[in-house]
Design a protein around this motif. Structure first.
Motif, mmCIF file in Angstrom:
data_model
loop_
_atom_site.group_PDB
_atom_site.id
_atom_site.type_symbol
_atom_site.label_atom_id
_atom_site.label_comp_id
_atom_site.label_asym_id
_atom_site.label_seq_id
_atom_site.Cartn_x
_atom_site.Cartn_y
_atom_site.Cartn_z
ATOM 1 N N ARG A 240 -32.744 -18.084 41.682
ATOM 2 C CA ARG A 240 -32.958 -19.082 42.719
ATOM 3 C C ARG A 240 -31.790 -20.075 42.729
ATOM 4 O O ARG A 240 -31.010 -20.145 41.762
ATOM 5 C CB ARG A 240 -34.254 -19.842 42.474
ATOM 6 C CG ARG A 240 -34.232 -20.784 41.269
ATOM 7 C CD ARG A 240 -35.599 -21.240 40.882
ATOM 8 N NE ARG A 240 -36.395 -20.125 40.426
ATOM 9 C CZ ARG A 240 -36.347 -19.652 39.169
ATOM 10 N NH1 ARG A 240 -35.510 -20.183 38.295
ATOM 11 N NH2 ARG A 240 -37.105 -18.657 38.800
ATOM 12 N N LYS A 242 -31.152 -24.341 43.404
ATOM 13 C CA LYS A 242 -31.926 -25.578 43.323
ATOM 14 C C LYS A 242 -30.988 -26.774 43.435
ATOM 15 O O LYS A 242 -29.866 -26.756 42.903
ATOM 16 C CB LYS A 242 -32.697 -25.632 42.002
ATOM 17 C CG LYS A 242 -33.581 -26.856 41.853
ATOM 18 C CD LYS A 242 -34.300 -26.843 40.507
ATOM 19 C CE LYS A 242 -35.165 -28.077 40.336
ATOM 20 N NZ LYS A 242 -35.841 -28.110 39.015
ATOM 21 N N LYS A 248 -36.373 -31.549 50.111
ATOM 22 C CA LYS A 248 -36.962 -30.990 51.325
ATOM 23 C C LYS A 248 -36.259 -29.716 51.801
ATOM 24 O O LYS A 248 -36.718 -29.068 52.735
ATOM 25 C CB LYS A 248 -36.932 -32.034 52.438
ATOM 26 C CG LYS A 248 -37.794 -33.256 52.151
ATOM 27 C CD LYS A 248 -37.768 -34.218 53.326
ATOM 28 C CE LYS A 248 -38.640 -35.451 53.064
ATOM 29 N NZ LYS A 248 -38.642 -36.382 54.217
ATOM 30 N N VAL A 249 -35.128 -29.369 51.182
ATOM 31 C CA VAL A 249 -34.391 -28.176 51.593
ATOM 32 C C VAL A 249 -35.002 -26.961 50.901
ATOM 33 O O VAL A 249 -35.213 -26.952 49.680
ATOM 34 C CB VAL A 249 -32.899 -28.299 51.248
ATOM 35 C CG1 VAL A 249 -32.164 -26.996 51.571
ATOM 36 C CG2 VAL A 249 -32.288 -29.463 52.007
ATOM 37 N N SER A 250 -35.293 -25.933 51.671
ATOM 38 C CA SER A 250 -35.882 -24.709 51.146
ATOM 39 C C SER A 250 -34.790 -23.678 50.868
ATOM 40 O O SER A 250 -34.098 -23.237 51.789
ATOM 41 C CB SER A 250 -36.896 -24.141 52.152
ATOM 42 O OG SER A 250 -37.427 -22.932 51.695
ATOM 43 N N ASN A 253 -35.299 -17.194 47.237
ATOM 44 C CA ASN A 253 -35.497 -16.715 45.871
ATOM 45 C C ASN A 253 -34.989 -15.282 45.751
ATOM 46 O O ASN A 253 -35.121 -14.478 46.681
ATOM 47 C CB ASN A 253 -36.980 -16.759 45.487
ATOM 48 C CG ASN A 253 -37.515 -18.168 45.405
ATOM 49 O OD1 ASN A 253 -36.824 -19.081 44.939
ATOM 50 N ND2 ASN A 253 -38.744 -18.372 45.875
ATOM 51 N N GLY A 266 -36.725 -15.382 51.717
ATOM 52 C CA GLY A 266 -36.949 -16.736 52.208
ATOM 53 C C GLY A 266 -37.187 -16.720 53.704
ATOM 54 O O GLY A 266 -36.756 -15.794 54.411
ATOM 55 N N ASN A 267 -37.883 -17.730 54.203
ATOM 56 C CA ASN A 267 -38.253 -17.782 55.617
ATOM 57 C C ASN A 267 -37.575 -18.917 56.373
ATOM 58 O O ASN A 267 -37.359 -18.816 57.582
ATOM 59 C CB ASN A 267 -39.771 -17.922 55.765
ATOM 60 C CG ASN A 267 -40.511 -16.722 55.167
ATOM 61 O OD1 ASN A 267 -40.053 -15.589 55.304
ATOM 62 N ND2 ASN A 267 -41.643 -16.979 54.510
ATOM 63 N N ASP A 268 -37.269 -20.003 55.697
ATOM 64 C CA ASP A 268 -36.700 -21.174 56.349
ATOM 65 C C ASP A 268 -35.179 -21.069 56.376
ATOM 66 O O ASP A 268 -34.510 -21.171 55.341
ATOM 67 C CB ASP A 268 -37.142 -22.443 55.610
ATOM 68 C CG ASP A 268 -36.734 -23.705 56.363
ATOM 69 O OD1 ASP A 268 -36.128 -23.577 57.452
ATOM 70 O OD2 ASP A 268 -37.026 -24.807 55.865
#
Length: 439
Positions: A240, A242, A248-250, A253, A266-268
């Motif tokens: 990942r 980080k 707030k940032v996605s 993974n 990931g989706n965002d």
């Protein structure tokens, strides 16, 4: 008192006699061992995997020869006729017998054992040695490793390990040594010495995650670098990105599944972009339209089999965009998908290597064609020159001496010079008049 002295003397004599017997037994055993070695009946061969071994029976060329491996027949050869019969041992499929010598090529670990020639009674022991690293030659920093120098059929024999970089002797003399939390100090060539007769080398490579600091202008799309210098023996199972200052940032993974392999999940995609293809050693992600609030530290973590995980930090520094520059651009000049596709492995090599090999091959083929055309043109020109030379007629003697003047040139040419008048005719008083003379 007298009896006590007698007992002590008797015990002393018994101990002396026991020591003498032990010394005599040792001498006999040593003599038998020396005789055995001298006769060639206790020869031991230490060979690498893939080597060849040759063993001599020691009989006449016309004698019958029977070779056995661990009790199983290899060959039975009739000396007078030369007839050879294969036995049931797997050694017979690759061995050869020139004369009284048994040659076994391409040794494997299962070829270790006792080889026996029945006619001479000679025993030859072959030990096939293999050296390797577990879980593999390319290891991660802080992971554990095992160095093996396995002597098949003889696990108790001690070996001498020499460690990098200067060949210093390692303290343990076991066939298997354990390395805990390897670092770059353990990287390099490890040497295994077996009975000071055989040397085997294993190369250990220790790698870690790599990254660099990133400088960007406001509004740019930048790549956060995180990669391995090469594929490692351990399988990647997760990972990942980080950033503690951006809660707030996605971030995506890392996931490794049987169907899709290693990939980002990931989706965002509003702030972070990533490649959707299969990954290998490159774990970069792209941060979109960076602002001053994005300035800070980003951590890349990759997890491997066996509970080993590596983390690396990179720092992002965001500055104001220079005047006159409009729009946003990628700091590395190429979209992440292109970079990922170029570093994707195909048949064990990265894609850009295959592209370079293909381009080089095309250039080489073109060069060969040009050379062939030029050589063919030169041959044609040489042939033409030889043809023209052969068409010339050689000059003869007549050609050199003949004067091809026309008759008209002789008639109208310069008149021949008259013969000189004799001296006596030059006096007019004595000169006789010619036929055309008139008074």
């Amino acid at each position: 008192m007298h009896r006590t002295c007698l007992k002590l003397c008797q015990q002393t004599q018994n101990s002396i006699q026991t020591k003498r017997n032990k010394m005599a037994i040792c001498k006999i055993l040593f003599f038998l061992l020396a005789l055995c070695v001298w006769c060639g009946k206790c020869e031991v061969f230490y060979k690498r995997v893939g080597d060849e071994v040759s063993m001599k029976c020691g009989v006449d060329s016309n004698s019958d020869i029977d070779w056995k491996f661990n009790g199983e027949s290899i060959f039975s050869i009739t000396g007078k006729s030369g007839t050879r019969r294969k036995g049931s041992s797997h050694i017979a499929e690759k061995a050869s017998t020139p004369g009284d010598i048994l040659k076994v090529p391409r040794l494997e670990t299962r070829d270790s054992g006792n080889y026996f020639c029945k006619q001479s009674g000679k025993h030859h022991t072959v030990r096939v040695v293999s050296a390797f690293v577990k879980p593999g030659p390319v290891l991660l920093q802080s992971s554990n490793a095992e160095l093996h120098c396995d002597i098949t059929g003889d696990p108790n024999t001690e070996v001498q390990w020499q460690r990098p970089p200067n060949g210093e002797e390692y303290k343990e003399k076991k066939q298997v040594i354990h390395l805990k939390s390897v670092t770059s100090e353990e990287a390099g060539q490890w040497t295994c010495l077996v009975e000071k007769k055989l040397k085997l080398i294993v190369t250990l490579t220790v790698v870690g995650l790599q990254t660099t600091a990133v400088n960007a202008s406001k509004g740019d799309n930048i790549e956060l670098p995180c990669s391995l210098p090469q594929s490692v023996s351990q399988r990647v199972v997760g990972g990942r990105w980080k950033a503690d200052h951006l809660p707030k940032v996605s971030f995506p993974n890392l996931t490794n599944t049987a169907g899709e392999g290693l990939h980002w999940h990931g989706n965002d995609l509003s702030k972070v972009n990533f490649t959707t293809g299969q990954l290998s050693t490159n774990f970069d992600v792209t941060l979109k339209k960076v602002q001053s609030s994005d300035d800070g530290t980003f951590v890349c973590t990759v997890e491997f089999d066996g509970g080993v995980s590596l983390s690396v930090e990179t720092t992002l520094r965001v500055v104001d965009k220079p005047s006159g520059v409009k729009g946003s651009n990628n700091r590395k000049g190429k979209p992440p998908a292109v970079m990922e596709s170029l570093t994707k492995e195909v048949y064990g090599l990265k894609l850009w290597i295959w592209i370079a090999v293909g381009a080089s091959s095309v250039a080489l083929i073109v060069l060969i064609v040009v050379i062939g055309v030029v050589q063919r043109r030169n041959k044609r020109m040489k042939k033409r020159v030889r043809t023209l030379r052969s068409m010339r007629q050689p000059l003869t003697d007549k050609d050199y001496c003949q004067c091809d003047r026309a008759e008209k040139e002789v008639e109208f040419g310069e008149q021949a010079r008259p013969l000189p008048v004799p001296r006596q005719h030059r006096n007019p008083r004595t000169r006789t008049a010619g036929p055309n003379h008139t008074n």
